[in-house]
Write a protein that holds these residues in place. Structure first.
Motif, PDB file in Angstrom:
ATOM      1  N   LEU A  84      50.277  67.147  62.335  1.00 26.98           N
ATOM      2  CA  LEU A  84      49.593  65.888  62.587  1.00 26.98           C
ATOM      3  C   LEU A  84      50.606  64.843  63.022  1.00 26.98           C
ATOM      4  CD1 LEU A  84      47.223  65.728  59.523  1.00 26.98           C
ATOM      5  CD2 LEU A  84      46.554  66.026  61.886  1.00 26.98           C
TER       6      LEU A  84
ATOM      7  N   SER B 130      46.995  56.544  63.634  1.00 28.01           N
ATOM      8  CA  SER B 130      46.415  57.794  63.140  1.00 28.01           C
ATOM      9  C   SER B 130      45.407  57.553  62.035  1.00 28.01           C
ATOM     10  CB  SER B 130      47.525  58.727  62.635  1.00 28.01           C
ATOM     11  OG  SER B 130      48.116  58.202  61.473  1.00 28.01           O
TER      12      SER B 130
ATOM     13  N   SER C 165      39.247  65.753  62.457  1.00 33.69           N
ATOM     14  CA  SER C 165      39.129  64.767  61.381  1.00 33.69           C
ATOM     15  C   SER C 165      37.675  64.660  60.965  1.00 33.69           C
ATOM     16  CB  SER C 165      39.669  63.414  61.825  1.00 33.69           C
ATOM     17  OG  SER C 165      39.044  62.998  63.014  1.00 33.69           O
TER      18      SER C 165
ATOM     19  N   ASN D 242      40.135  67.712  50.999  1.00 39.09           N
ATOM     20  CA  ASN D 242      41.403  68.344  51.353  1.00 39.09           C
ATOM     21  C   ASN D 242      42.046  69.061  50.168  1.00 39.09           C
ATOM     22  OD1 ASN D 242      42.377  67.637  54.298  1.00 39.09           O
ATOM     23  ND2 ASN D 242      41.319  65.822  53.521  1.00 39.09           N
TER      24      ASN D 242
ATOM     25  N   GLN E 224      44.951  63.222  56.762  1.00 40.24           N
ATOM     26  CA  GLN E 224      44.564  62.133  57.626  1.00 40.24           C
ATOM     27  C   GLN E 224      43.215  61.561  57.228  1.00 40.24           C
ATOM     28  OE1 GLN E 224      44.190  64.874  61.182  1.00 40.24           O
ATOM     29  NE2 GLN E 224      42.487  63.498  61.612  1.00 40.24           N
TER      30      GLN E 224
ATOM     31  N   PRO F  20      39.632  60.863  58.012  1.00 42.89           N
ATOM     32  CA  PRO F  20      38.738  61.513  58.969  1.00 42.89           C
ATOM     33  C   PRO F  20      37.926  60.515  59.792  1.00 42.89           C
ATOM     34  CG  PRO F  20      37.795  61.601  56.785  1.00 42.89           C
ATOM     35  CD  PRO F  20      39.161  61.004  56.618  1.00 42.89           C
ATOM     36  N   ASP F  21      37.507  60.962  60.941  1.00 45.20           N
ATOM     37  CA  ASP F  21      36.601  60.170  61.768  1.00 45.20           C
ATOM     38  C   ASP F  21      35.154  60.328  61.315  1.00 45.20           C
ATOM     39  OD1 ASP F  21      38.658  59.289  63.433  1.00 45.20           O
ATOM     40  OD2 ASP F  21      38.512  61.081  64.684  1.00 45.20           O
TER      41      ASP F  21
END
Length: 834
Positions: free
Chosen positions: A15, A23, A56, A186, A511, A513-514
């Protein structure tokens, strides 16, 4: 190969940029925190190679089947989908948030209260002296777990004062996924212990919905309470979404000495030990949020005794002593200004001997409460060490969700809910007479305002005032032995509570996420603080921050702070007819003025004007509009919020229906009503609670005592502040009976807290009547409930205090409540339990 790896097995790149800058999906705006790429982690970072590099979406899509399917298992090859696992080396995370603790309270930041756990963590980590919260409970907590501005996530105000506007409706959107949702997705175990003040009032009952409860926000496990505060001796708790009675299975000394603060530590320790026994290779995220030190200031007597005489010098001297210690410790710059005492607070030397004695006692109780909480937090941290996890556990300890609370009035109170919420009066003589009982189960006490001001040293103002650091600046420490090496040092970068989520994500190596559960995610407002770990002199990466609460406003931008001057203190009535122009603005150069002690507004009017304009721009972008200055707007909003009771005139409850929160119960305030119970008396005679709401500190109840019906009503716990009505004559005979209470309210529609006449009847015949001069206008309790057939919480009558929950020993067919004119739903129009 785990599920993360299987999803995109051909992806080879990590990533990019880890969790820094864009990010995270930082909210695009020139005035927002600068989207700066986070530096490469130099020591002990978790590997990001296991994660999908450009995906994501949570939860991760189901992996493709990699085996072979033939006609039989003989010519087939199995392939089990594997659970998501956290990145290799990801740390455990313990996030600690205490309540109503000012910047200058704890010894770690120069305060008078010994907090050895906080000090030890600082010695093995980093202190942050420019960390900021929102100035109030619910907003801070919403911003903390979502990484978004509190207004952006609809929590610009506490739950009870929610308004029908996007920034203030108290409904955190699905587009603002929490840190727990991200970490659980995660591969983390997640748990929440203690206070939750982010469930809308109308969703806090047994029928939910539960999507805004902790278990709906990504937490595998929840053990705690939902409201702004809770009785530490007799708390109303939930395990996940199930109401529990923590003292129910206790006996003897354990039951007599029960205290929630210790219980929370016990539960957190047990959960950590169990999690490690069952899944030692799975990291955990534990959010530990005790009710301490929010009122009521409840603490064991032996802890109070430790502080006898330590506050006899008074608040003015205490502030000077704290200021000197802060400079000696280096937690404030040497040129910091000690801001003066406000003119509407009395000087300590102006008090008489009895006032000094009582007020010093109240400060001793508060200090004991904070010290006791620090001790129990230490027990949780020690459990982490005992499990061998200390080296790779990131501990973030935020000492307070806002500044010290000014809700205790100038003389303190023995019943914070009724005094602040209902305007109940307490004489000084009454408070002095019960001073030795304060801190115990018979009172709901809070200390005088000047102590809270002193515990906010060196800043102006207190909790509720987002314009000044007395409301928003909180001591904070981070420790992660495996990663943070420059221990025992200070960090002076300006940061905000939204910065915690991206810091945790960077540490975990995941990360933002979207998409979470199909909901497109809002950009993260926070800036990871990991850049400070290796470089004490690193420039601040947060360029701009909006502050707002109850119309009090502030704006930080590149080292400057503009602040409106508050019009009133928390204990004073909110004035009417306020507009934005009612406030004056102040201007501070924080690079030279740590405590907001030198107002430059008159000297730099153009700079101030720029800052004001920036505030309006940020407010529009962050859902902070419209500003609310009117108490009536809150009252009017009560009639617009979703409700389980509005418009209903008749309610029927069955035996065993308990723990109905005040926000979802029928409102028998400010109206006439009838309560009718159909019950059966057993052969041995009747005994027990039929129906009750509230408890020791305010409320009502229909109880059978010694075979006779009794109606009790309490405005407060003060002697003679209520009525007790019981019928003369014989006990209820075995068999079926109808017992009822009629109340004829004296007030007109729109008049609050008036008196009236009660009539107690048995089988339709009047057995007793009386009048009452005044009633509770707005709220009985923050944490106690309506219960049928027993009494959860504290008793309405001390007659059965040692027999709680004093269940009715016969059969109750039903209890009906009939309201004249419908349910007003005026549950909590103007009370601040943050």
């Amino acid at each position: 190969m785990n599920r993360r790896q299987m999803f995109l097995s051909t992806a080879k790149t990590a990533l990019a940029g880890a969790i820094g800058g864009s990010s995270l999906g930082l909210k695009p705006a020139s005035a927002q925190a600068q989207a700066v790429k986070a530096p490469e982690v130099k020591a002990g970072p978790p590997s990001l190679e296991a994660g999908p590099p450009n995906v994501s979406v949570l939860p991760y899509p189901d992996p493709a089947f990699k085996g072979v399917i033939g006609r039989t298992t003989e010519d087939s090859k199995p392939d089990f989908p594997q659970p998501v696992s956290a990145p290799e080396g990801a740390p455990n995370i313990l996030l600690i948030l205490t309540d109503d603790v000012g910047f200058g309270a704890s010894s770690a930041f120069g305060g008078p209260v010994p907090t050895p756990t906080f000090e030890a963590l600082a010695a093995n980590g980093l202190k942050y002296n420019e960390f900021n919260t929102t100035a109030l409970c619910s907003p801070t907590r919403a911003a903390l777990i979502t990484g978004r501005d509190q207004h952006t996530v609809h929590t610009g105000i506490i739950m009870e004062r929610s308004l029908g506007y996007p920034g203030y409706d108290s409904l955190m959107p699905k587009s603002a996924g929490t840190v727990a949702e991200i970490l659980r997705g995660n591969g983390y175990s997640t748990a929440w212990f203690g206070k939750n003040h982010n469930v809308p009032a109308w969703q806090s009952s047994a029928v939910g919905p539960f999507d805004l409860w902790p278990t709906g926000l990504g937490f595998d496990y929840f053990y705690g309470f939902l409201g702004g505060d809770v009785n530490q001796w007799n708390p109303t708790l939930f395990e996940n979404t199930t109401p529990i009675e923590p003292k129910e299975k206790l006996t003897g000394e354990a039951k007599a000495n029960y205290h929630l603060d210790a219980d929370l530590a016990d539960q957190a320790i047990h959960w950590i030990e169990q999690q490690q026994a069952l899944a030692p290779n799975k990291p955990f995220f534990a959010y530990y949020a005790p009710g301490a030190t929010h009122a009521p200031h409840h603490v064991p007597k032996d802890w109070i005794a430790k502080f006898k005489g330590q506050f006899d010098q008074g608040w003015d001297k205490l502030r000077e002593e704290t200021f000197a210690r802060q400079k000696k410790l280096g937690v404030i710059p040497q040129d910091t200004i000690l801001t003066p005492r406000p003119a509407n607070m009395p000087a300590w030397e102006s008090l008489d001997a009895r006032q000094k004695e009582l007020f010093a006692r109240m400060a001793e109780i508060y200090a004991a409460y904070l010290a006791y909480d620090d001790y129990n937090i230490g027990r949780v941290i020690e459990a982490v060490k005992q499990e061998g996890l200390a080296d790779n556990t990131l501990i973030i300890f935020i000492e307070g969700d806002n500044g010290g609370s000014a809700e205790g009035t100038l003389q303190g109170t023995a019943n914070e809910v009724c005094v602040i919420g209902n305007g109940a009066a307490e004489s000084f003589d009454y408070l002095y007479s019960i001073k030795d009982e304060l801190g115990g189960p018979l009172h709901y006490n809070h200390m005088p305002v000047p102590w809270s001001w002193a515990f906010d040293t060196p800043f102006q103002w207190t909790k509720r005032y987002a314009s000044h650091f007395g409301g928003t600046r909180n001591a904070m420490v981070m420790s992660w032995p495996k990663r943070i090496k420059d221990v025992g040092t200070l960090r002076e970068q300006f940061h905000y509570v939204t910065d915690i989520l991206p810091t945790i994500l960077e540490a975990a190596g995941v990360q933002a996420p979207d998409m979470i559960n199909g909901a497109k995610q809002l950009p993260i407002d926070g800036v990871s603080m990991a850049y400070t770990w290796d470089d004490a002199k690193a420039p601040t990466r947060r360029a701009t921050q909006l502050f707002e609460m109850f119309g009090n406003r502030g704006i930080y931008h590149n080292g400057w702070m503009a602040s409106t001057t508050p019009l009133v203190f928390a204990w004073e009535p909110e004035p009417k007819g306020i507009t934005p122009e009612s406030f004056n603005w102040e201007l501070y150069d924080l690079s030279k003025d740590f405590s907001q002690g030198n107002d430059l507004a008159k000297a730099m009017p153009e700079k101030l004007k720029q800052m004001e304009e920036l505030w309006w721009a940020e407010a529009g972008r962050n859902n902070a509009l419209p500003l609310n200055f009117s108490p009536m707007a809150t009252v009017q909003a009560v009639f617009q919020r979703p409700s389980l009771t509005r418009g209903r005139t008749h309610f029927t409850y069955r035996q065993g229906t308990v723990r109905i929160p005040e926000g979802t119960a029928p409102t028998v305030k400010n109206t006439s009503f009838t309560i009718t119970a159909k019950l059966n008396v057993p052969a041995e005679g009747a005994e027990g609670v039929v129906i009750t709401q509230g408890g020791r500190f305010a409320g009502w109840g229909l109880v059978i005592l010694d075979g006779k019906p009794v109606w009790a009503y309490k405005n407060t716990q003060q002697p003679n502040d209520g009525i007790r009505l019981s019928g003369p004559g014989r006990r209820l005979a075995p068999g079926d009976h109808v017992v009822s209470v009629d109340f004829a309210y004296d007030g007109k529609k729109g008049e609050f807290g008036k008196g009236g006449a009660y009539v107690l009847k048995v089988d339709g015949a009047e057995v007793a009547r009386t009048t009452i001069s005044h009633t509770v206008p707005f709220i009985y309790s923050v944490d106690e409930t309506l219960d049928v057939g027993e009494d959860r919480g504290t008793p309405i009558l001390e007659d059965y205090a040692d027999r709680m929950p004093f269940k009715y020993n016969g059969r109750i067919d039903k209890v009906e409540i009939h309201l004249e004119g419908g349910n007003a739903a005026l549950d909590v129009p103007d009370i601040d339990h943050q």
